[in-house]
Design an enzyme around this catalytic site. Sequence first.
Site, mmCIF file in Angstrom:
data_model
loop_
_atom_site.group_PDB
_atom_site.id
_atom_site.type_symbol
_atom_site.label_atom_id
_atom_site.label_comp_id
_atom_site.label_asym_id
_atom_site.label_seq_id
_atom_site.Cartn_x
_atom_site.Cartn_y
_atom_site.Cartn_z
ATOM 1 N N ASP A 13 -1.184 42.838 14.558
ATOM 2 C CA ASP A 13 -0.882 44.035 13.765
ATOM 3 C C ASP A 13 -1.303 45.334 14.456
ATOM 4 O O ASP A 13 -1.640 46.325 13.796
ATOM 5 C CB ASP A 13 -1.541 43.958 12.371
ATOM 6 C CG ASP A 13 -1.071 42.745 11.605
ATOM 7 O OD1 ASP A 13 0.052 42.283 11.854
ATOM 8 O OD2 ASP A 13 -1.837 42.267 10.744
ATOM 9 N N LYS A 16 2.717 46.500 17.574
ATOM 10 C CA LYS A 16 3.579 46.034 18.672
ATOM 11 C C LYS A 16 5.045 46.320 18.368
ATOM 12 O O LYS A 16 5.813 46.688 19.250
ATOM 13 C CB LYS A 16 3.401 44.508 18.869
ATOM 14 C CG LYS A 16 1.988 44.106 19.253
ATOM 15 C CD LYS A 16 1.839 42.593 19.333
ATOM 16 C CE LYS A 16 1.990 41.895 18.010
ATOM 17 N NZ LYS A 16 0.933 42.171 17.028
ATOM 18 N N GLY A 40 4.617 39.730 11.490
ATOM 19 C CA GLY A 40 5.318 40.751 10.729
ATOM 20 C C GLY A 40 5.259 42.036 11.537
ATOM 21 O O GLY A 40 4.190 42.612 11.694
ATOM 22 N N HIS A 41 6.383 42.426 12.112
ATOM 23 C CA HIS A 41 6.411 43.600 12.985
ATOM 24 C C HIS A 41 7.171 44.727 12.288
ATOM 25 O O HIS A 41 8.357 44.586 11.999
ATOM 26 C CB HIS A 41 7.070 43.254 14.328
ATOM 27 C CG HIS A 41 6.296 42.239 15.108
ATOM 28 N ND1 HIS A 41 6.720 41.723 16.307
ATOM 29 C CD2 HIS A 41 5.107 41.639 14.853
ATOM 30 C CE1 HIS A 41 5.822 40.852 16.751
ATOM 31 N NE2 HIS A 41 4.846 40.781 15.884
ATOM 32 N N GLN A 225 1.327 38.204 17.297
ATOM 33 C CA GLN A 225 -0.123 38.074 17.104
ATOM 34 C C GLN A 225 -0.870 38.916 18.157
ATOM 35 O O GLN A 225 -0.296 39.890 18.635
ATOM 36 C CB GLN A 225 -0.570 36.595 17.129
ATOM 37 C CG GLN A 225 -0.092 35.795 15.912
ATOM 38 C CD GLN A 225 1.337 35.298 16.011
ATOM 39 O OE1 GLN A 225 1.725 34.694 17.002
ATOM 40 N NE2 GLN A 225 2.125 35.519 14.990
HETATM 41 P P1 GDP Z 1 2.604 44.547 14.637
HETATM 42 O O1 GDP Z 1 2.517 43.231 13.951
HETATM 43 O O2 GDP Z 1 1.729 44.627 15.832
HETATM 44 O O3 GDP Z 1 4.016 44.948 14.954
HETATM 45 O O4 GDP Z 1 2.048 45.631 13.613
HETATM 46 P P2 GDP Z 1 2.340 45.704 12.025
HETATM 47 O O5 GDP Z 1 3.708 46.188 11.814
HETATM 48 O O6 GDP Z 1 1.954 44.448 11.362
HETATM 49 O O7 GDP Z 1 1.260 46.782 11.579
HETATM 50 C C1 GDP Z 1 1.197 48.047 12.152
HETATM 51 C C2 GDP Z 1 1.285 49.088 11.032
HETATM 52 O O8 GDP Z 1 0.942 50.351 11.544
HETATM 53 C C3 GDP Z 1 2.692 49.250 10.468
HETATM 54 O O9 GDP Z 1 2.600 49.599 9.121
HETATM 55 C C4 GDP Z 1 3.258 50.408 11.287
HETATM 56 O O10 GDP Z 1 4.287 51.114 10.606
HETATM 57 C C5 GDP Z 1 2.043 51.254 11.443
HETATM 58 N N1 GDP Z 1 1.979 52.074 12.663
HETATM 59 C C6 GDP Z 1 2.281 51.732 13.940
HETATM 60 N N2 GDP Z 1 1.961 52.724 14.786
HETATM 61 C C7 GDP Z 1 1.439 53.722 14.035
HETATM 62 C C8 GDP Z 1 0.871 54.992 14.332
HETATM 63 O O11 GDP Z 1 0.769 55.421 15.478
HETATM 64 N N3 GDP Z 1 0.402 55.731 13.254
HETATM 65 C C9 GDP Z 1 0.484 55.293 11.979
HETATM 66 N N4 GDP Z 1 0.004 56.061 11.008
HETATM 67 N N5 GDP Z 1 0.993 54.075 11.673
HETATM 68 C C10 GDP Z 1 1.450 53.319 12.675
HETATM 69 P P1 IMO Z 2 1.669 39.923 14.165
HETATM 70 O O1 IMO Z 2 2.665 39.424 15.185
HETATM 71 C C1 IMO Z 2 -2.137 39.382 12.132
HETATM 72 C C2 IMO Z 2 -3.539 35.271 11.611
HETATM 73 C C3 IMO Z 2 -3.653 34.758 10.192
HETATM 74 C C4 IMO Z 2 -4.829 33.823 10.369
HETATM 75 C C5 IMO Z 2 -4.597 33.221 11.760
HETATM 76 C C6 IMO Z 2 -3.903 31.873 11.744
HETATM 77 O O2 IMO Z 2 2.284 40.624 13.020
HETATM 78 O O3 IMO Z 2 0.580 40.696 14.830
HETATM 79 P P2 IMO Z 2 -1.376 31.141 11.284
HETATM 80 O O4 IMO Z 2 -0.520 31.314 10.079
HETATM 81 O O5 IMO Z 2 -0.830 31.763 12.524
HETATM 82 O O6 IMO Z 2 -1.797 29.716 11.514
HETATM 83 O O7 IMO Z 2 -2.738 31.941 10.916
HETATM 84 O O8 IMO Z 2 -3.784 34.157 12.447
HETATM 85 N N1 IMO Z 2 -2.198 35.806 11.982
HETATM 86 C C7 IMO Z 2 -1.933 37.106 12.111
HETATM 87 N N2 IMO Z 2 -2.709 38.191 11.873
HETATM 88 N N3 IMO Z 2 -0.899 39.532 12.632
HETATM 89 C C8 IMO Z 2 -0.121 38.459 12.911
HETATM 90 O O9 IMO Z 2 1.058 38.561 13.551
HETATM 91 C C9 IMO Z 2 -0.618 37.172 12.609
HETATM 92 N N4 IMO Z 2 -0.128 35.922 12.720
HETATM 93 C C10 IMO Z 2 -1.109 35.092 12.354
HETATM 94 O O10 IMO Z 2 -3.925 35.788 9.281
HETATM 95 O O11 IMO Z 2 -6.024 34.549 10.438
HETATM 96 MG MG MG Z 3 2.056 42.449 12.079
#
Ligand code: GDP
Ligand code: IMO
Ligand code: MG
Length: 424
Positions: A13, A16, A40-41, A225
């Site tokens: 999270d 990416k 979840g991206h 991840q």
């Molecule tokens: P990922 O799994 O690495 O793609 O990241 P996620 O989407 O799960 O979580 C990142 C969160 O931060 C999302 O809600 C994005 O919209 C938000 N986000 C990403 N870059 C920025 C930033 O530079 N500033 C702010 N405020 N939010 C951001």
């Molecule tokens: P993105 O790609 C954050 C975490 C789960 C748990 C551990 C194992 O959005 O960054 P699993 O279901 O993979 O066996 O769970 O890994 N986890 C993540 N945490 N972002 C993710 O993906 C994750 N995918 C798995 O919360 O701690």
């Molecule tokens: Mg994510």
Amino acid sequence: MSNTIVIGAQWGDEGKGKIVDLLTEKTDIVVRPQGGNNAGHTVISDGVEYILHLIPSGILWPGKQCVIGNGVVMDPIALLGEIDGLAEKGIHVTPENMMISSRAHLVMPFHREMDAYREACKGDGKIGTTKRGIGPTYGDKIDRIGFRLHDLVGDPVNFTERLYSRISDCNTLFESVGMEKLDAEAIGRDLLAAAERLAPYCADTVGFLHAAMKEGKSLLFEGAQGTYLDIDQGTYPYVTSSNTTSGGACTGSGVPPQKIDRVVGVTKAYTTRVGEGPFPTQNDTLADRFHKMGREFGATTGRKRRCGWLDLVLVRYAAMVNGFDDLAITILDGLDDCEEIPVCTHYELDGEKLLLPPASAKDFERVVPVYENLPGWQSDTTAIEHYDDLPANAQAYLARIEKETDTRVSMVGVGPSRDQTIIR
Ligand code: GDP
Ligand code: IMO
Ligand code: MG
């Protein structure tokens, strides 16, 4: 031609999705090499928010090719749901713009059941998985009893036979622990129906990627991840079940290491984690602040993310094991209000100074993070477009990250939208 891997430097999270979306503009093909719909991206494109789970974020750009690689574990029903959800938002995923490796393993309903059951058995010692069946599916892959996409679409008769036999074994086990039995026929029917829709996407993606590279096309690998969820390098056993580090992009796609030109590490300006496991710099006051702002909720499960200060021990080691060429720092704007910003430069464990993380999760729980307080900038950065226009204290904060990790900061996120990213 230039091939780039994007990798999370923390516990996932890191943002990416947004960085991949940004880099897609100058890329021909976006590849997801590992993980499953545990990811979840989030990408905000033209003001619309998309959350991608299995489909590469590149799908939001017209004219780009997307590939789900052999290292991914794919839930066929979930994937079709994601394709249909995107169609409702006007994004059309077709066999022309996306292909799936015939070697990708399938997440089955019994994997999801096992995931939930194993977690329940662990009680307080649970991992906090996403319950998407990821661990049991990778377990079967390593155990050499998994089901791959080519089994489902290429040989449905044999697939069904094996499926029934496997579900029968699972049911014996499930019954013995008081779980409900699965309906093999219904599962078989659903999967064969899914196979009809998925067959046109099933391809030899390794052959495709190599042919594309010969034609001079560029590849972007969208890691899922993060480094500390890596099965080898992460906070084992509180990890996911794939290699989330840069090597996983090669094994998960069939593209060899010497074809990789750049590895970009993505890290938040602070730290978050969803699920259980060690988190030395966790800070509940910071978490409360973000949650009250409606931020830092998991994109897949909606769970509150744990939050804490930036941990440079993590980013330092991540830079080493992934070979980061440069860093994207996201959500710098999240720290805009802070008067002072603690950053963890090293740990102490039993009187010893640790610059790198310990192997044992128990030791990881015991380390004492040692902080240095850096001055905040206390001004709004969300509209800043150029690095040099960032407040001096924000630049100093970024310079400190560079010094401790020996890696250059090339991008800085100051908001969730595509255009709120400063390219240095
Ligand atoms: P990922 O799994 O690495 O793609 O990241 P996620 O989407 O799960 O979580 C990142 C969160 O931060 C999302 O809600 C994005 O919209 C938000 N986000 C990403 N870059 C920025 C930033 O530079 N500033 C702010 N405020 N939010 C951001
Ligand atoms: P993105 O790609 C954050 C975490 C789960 C748990 C551990 C194992 O959005 O960054 P699993 O279901 O993979 O066996 O769970 O890994 N986890 C993540 N945490 N972002 C993710 O993906 C994750 N995918 C798995 O919360 O701690
Ligand atoms: Mg994510």
